[in-house]
Design a protein around this motif. Structure first.
Motif, PDB file in Angstrom:
ATOM      1  N   THR A  52       0.838  -1.191   0.000  1.00 18.30           N
ATOM      2  CA  THR A  52       0.000   0.000   0.000  1.00 18.30           C
ATOM      3  C   THR A  52       0.871   1.238   0.000  1.00 18.30           C
ATOM      4  O   THR A  52       2.015   1.208   0.459  1.00 18.30           O
ATOM      5  CB  THR A  52      -0.929   0.026   1.231  1.00 18.30           C
ATOM      6  N   ASP A  53       0.291   2.341  -0.531  1.00 23.50           N
ATOM      7  CA  ASP A  53       0.981   3.624  -0.465  1.00 23.50           C
ATOM      8  C   ASP A  53       0.520   4.416   0.754  1.00 23.50           C
ATOM      9  O   ASP A  53       0.925   5.559   0.957  1.00 23.50           O
ATOM     10  CB  ASP A  53       0.730   4.432  -1.739  1.00 23.50           C
ATOM     11  N   GLY A  54      -0.339   3.801   1.577  1.00 20.62           N
ATOM     12  CA  GLY A  54      -0.839   4.479   2.761  1.00 20.62           C
ATOM     13  C   GLY A  54      -1.961   5.460   2.483  1.00 20.62           C
ATOM     14  O   GLY A  54      -2.429   6.146   3.390  1.00 20.62           O
ATOM     15  N   GLN A  55      -2.419   5.507   1.220  1.00 24.95           N
ATOM     16  CA  GLN A  55      -3.478   6.454   0.860  1.00 24.95           C
ATOM     17  C   GLN A  55      -4.665   5.744   0.203  1.00 24.95           C
ATOM     18  O   GLN A  55      -5.662   5.470   0.859  1.00 24.95           O
ATOM     19  CB  GLN A  55      -2.909   7.536  -0.056  1.00 24.95           C
ATOM     20  N   ALA A  70      -0.398  -2.916   6.587  1.00 25.29           N
ATOM     21  CA  ALA A  70      -1.055  -2.077   5.579  1.00 25.29           C
ATOM     22  C   ALA A  70      -2.256  -1.343   6.169  1.00 25.29           C
ATOM     23  O   ALA A  70      -2.452  -0.148   5.907  1.00 25.29           O
ATOM     24  CB  ALA A  70      -1.489  -2.927   4.388  1.00 25.29           C
ATOM     25  N   LYS A 114      -1.111   1.567   8.215  1.00 25.47           N
ATOM     26  CA  LYS A 114      -0.676   2.693   7.386  1.00 25.47           C
ATOM     27  C   LYS A 114      -1.856   3.422   6.763  1.00 25.47           C
ATOM     28  O   LYS A 114      -1.835   4.648   6.605  1.00 25.47           O
ATOM     29  CB  LYS A 114       0.266   2.182   6.285  1.00 25.47           C
ATOM     30  N   LEU A 115      -2.891   2.674   6.414  1.00 24.63           N
ATOM     31  CA  LEU A 115      -4.067   3.279   5.782  1.00 24.63           C
ATOM     32  C   LEU A 115      -5.001   3.941   6.793  1.00 24.63           C
ATOM     33  O   LEU A 115      -5.897   4.690   6.410  1.00 24.63           O
ATOM     34  CB  LEU A 115      -4.845   2.210   5.011  1.00 24.63           C
ATOM     35  N   ILE A 146       2.941   4.912  13.195  1.00 26.64           N
ATOM     36  CA  ILE A 146       3.439   4.687  11.840  1.00 26.64           C
ATOM     37  C   ILE A 146       4.368   5.816  11.421  1.00 26.64           C
ATOM     38  O   ILE A 146       4.041   6.994  11.551  1.00 26.64           O
ATOM     39  CB  ILE A 146       2.284   4.560  10.834  1.00 26.64           C
ATOM     40  N   GLU A 200       6.231   8.132   8.817  1.00 21.84           N
ATOM     41  CA  GLU A 200       5.928   8.685   7.483  1.00 21.84           C
ATOM     42  C   GLU A 200       7.064   8.389   6.514  1.00 21.84           C
ATOM     43  O   GLU A 200       8.216   8.378   6.883  1.00 21.84           O
ATOM     44  CB  GLU A 200       5.721  10.201   7.593  1.00 21.84           C
TER      45      GLU A 200
END
Length: 583
Positions: A384-387, A414, A417-418, A581, A583
């Motif tokens: 994931t890109d976290g977004q 994931a 992060k999300l 988390i 960044e």
């Protein structure tokens, strides 16, 4: 059973009764593209067989009559009845680390075992391999076959099959999983590896449940026979895969936690479950095969590696053979077997400490709603890109059927992060998705009034699954902190952390750190060693000198009992939280 030659990889594998060609190729490390998961619908798992007149056709709209005559077949619909040569022509992925259901000993593999990127290093043994010197040797004397074991007096081998070659078994007897490897003793060549779930799991997933069950004569008899049947089935399967005879097996190295070993030996496990945790089975010695009910040559011996404690068994001592830097003077490293019993050791300035913790089977896929072993269709990785991006990877690129250990860790990291789960482990509900991208929020549902996250198909990661991950990772982390405190060492001083267990090489160290199972800023010190118990047992089969080496080294180990320490529960509760988390 039929032997399959696989081109262009130049691999070979023996099929099992009723097994499709697709599944046999998978065991050999060749994953065919199969979006329909072997149902014969997609037509992607194409192979070309030599001598097609002797191989049944597999009718499909993607295969023309002319192609069928040329040997084109669907691997998922073909059950080989005889030896054959096949060429893979469809899309495939070669998985070097899932070959034959286990991690191969680095010293017996031609592949590169060097570092593979930050946090993805593969453990290799830098010492040169000594001459193959097995403990069991067959000698002819006066026309009579005799077995010489560990240099001791020779015993007559009755009914020894003509032209037979002595074999040995390396066995990992785990609480959750059984793994058996068959090895040709004179050459050290690995012939076959088979595995299965431990059939005892129906009596409970942890050793305490097994101890309670086995504390009556009736329960002990049931557990003992159950695991013996499981082992003998795998032994028979390994012999079928390689064309060997079980009567050729003359030596066994049996690793496992202490409870599993005593149950297999039909020894009352009750003293293991209460102070002073008395161990009745002596490690560092060999027993007759009948002691463990193994259906092999009656003259065979079963060697059990050193046992440290009721909850630090022969599996972790065998594993240390794969990480012999553990015993180097002045070292600073952790060795952690990430399994149900969470056994671990710390080498700190020439002091060697060991302990264990009740981690439970969550990281092995048990106790998780959609948990499964690492098989085709298992979610083994999540990115994931976290977004708003979530990429889900399954073994064999098949539709999701469940989640295996590496996928469990990845999806937890994931979702952190999300922002789907918070530091306490609470998962958002469908009516609480503010700030989440639509592609992520749409995956959140409720099952029985509890939140769950949809991965694909009928595979979900639930709130209860998150709690099981928290329980497992906090037990391991708290035990690591106890050993660090006991030694006076700071986590920042560690040179390496070797992780062993059934995960294979699909784990991502950064995600282990992200969920808080590892101390901060240690991901780049992680080495994945795979099934070190199996590999260590195999080394002791090939070279009997490793047995004495290990027996001597384990005498310097000190066991640390964490269950009586007042700070353990505080550390356990503290480790339950997920870290913030980065960044």
């Amino acid at each position: 059973m039929p032997e399959i030659q696989i081109l262009p990889m130049n691999l070979s594998v023996r099929t099992r009764k009723g097994e499709t060609l697709r599944d046999a190729l998978y065991r050999a490390g060749v994953e065919l593209e199969s979006p329909c998961n072997g149902k014969g619908l997609c037509g992607k798992c194409l192979v070309c067989v030599e001598e097609p007149d002797n191989v049944p056709e597999t009718p499909h709209k993607e295969i023309t009559a002319e192609q069928a005559q040329q040997g084109i077949r669907l691997a998922c619909q073909l059950v080989p009845a005889s030896d054959m040569v096949v060429r893979v022509i469809g899309e495939y992925k070669k998985d070097e680390h899932r070959i034959l259901e286990g991690d191969r000993d680095p010293t017996f593999s031609e592949r590169d075992t060097g570092d593979a990127g930050v946090g993805r290093k593969h453990l290799s043994d830098t010492e040169s391999l000594v001459k193959n010197t097995p403990a069991a040797v067959v000698k002819m004397s006066g026309g009579i076959c005799r077995l010489q074991y560990a240099g001791q007096a020779q015993e007559e081998l009755k009914n020894w099959p003509e032209k037979s070659v002595a074999k040995g078994l390396a066995i990992d007897l785990g609480t959750t999983t059984l793994v058996v490897t068959l090895i040709e003793l004179p050459t050290g060549r690995e012939l076959a590896t088979t595995s299965s779930l431990n059939p005892q799991i129906r009596f409970g997933h942890d050793v305490i449940s097994r101890i309670q069950k086995g504390s009556t004569p009736e329960g002990l008899a049931e557990l003992s026979q159950c695991v013996r049947d499981g082992l003998n089935h795998l032994i028979d399967q390994a012999c079928q895969d390689s064309g060997a005879n079980p009567m050729e097996v003359l030596d066994v190295v049996l690793g496992g936690n202490t409870t599993m070993l005593q149950l297999a030996a039909s020894i009352d496990p009750e003293p293991l479950g209460q102070v002073p945790f008395t161990v009745a089975l002596q490690g560092g010695r060999a027993y007759p095969a009948r002691q463990f009910g193994l259906e092999i040559n009656p003259a065979a011996r079963v060697y059990v590696p050193p046992i440290v404690h009721a909850y630090v068994g022969a599996d972790i001592s065998a594993g240390l053979l794969v990480s012999r830097r553990f015993f180097e003077p002045g070292g600073a490293m952790f060795f952690v077997d990430v399994g149900t019993n969470g056994e671990m050791g710390l080498s700190a300035n020439s002091e060697y400490l060991m302990t264990s913790t009740a981690a439970g089977p969550a990281f092995e896929g048990m106790g998780i709603s959609a948990g499964m072993r690492a098989r085709i269709g298992a979610v083994e990785g999540v990115d994931t890109d976290g977004q708003d991006r979530l990429d889900i990877h399954t073994i064999g690129d098949a539709p999701p059927q469940g989640i295996c250990g590496s996928g469990i860790i990845d999806i937890t990291a994931a979702l952190l992060k999300l922002g789907v789960i918070d530091a306490s482990g609470r998962m958002r509900r469908p009516d609480d998705t503010n700030g989440l991208a639509g592609t992520i929020a749409s995956r959140i549902i409720e099952i029985n009034k509890s939140p769950a996250f949809r991965l694909g198909g009928k595979v979900y990661f639930t709130q209860e699954d998150v709690r099981q991950v928290q329980l497992a990772k906090s037990a391991i982390r708290a035990a690591m902190e106890i050993l660090l405190h006991e030694s006076g060492m700071e986590a920042g001083s560690l040179e390496r952390i070797v992780l062993a267990g059934g995960f294979g090489y699909s784990l991502r160290a950064q995600n282990l750190e992200a969920i808080g199972m590892l101390p901060p800023d240690t991901a780049d010190k992680v080495y994945f060693a795979g099934n070190t118990c199996r590999i260590g047992c195999a080394r002791m089969l090939r070279n009997a000198g490793y047995r004495q080496y290990l027996e001597e080294k384990m005498q310097s180990v000190r066991h640390v009992s964490i269950e009586t320490r007042p700070d353990f529960m505080d550390l356990y509760v503290e480790s339950m939280e997920f870290p913030e988390i980065k960044e």
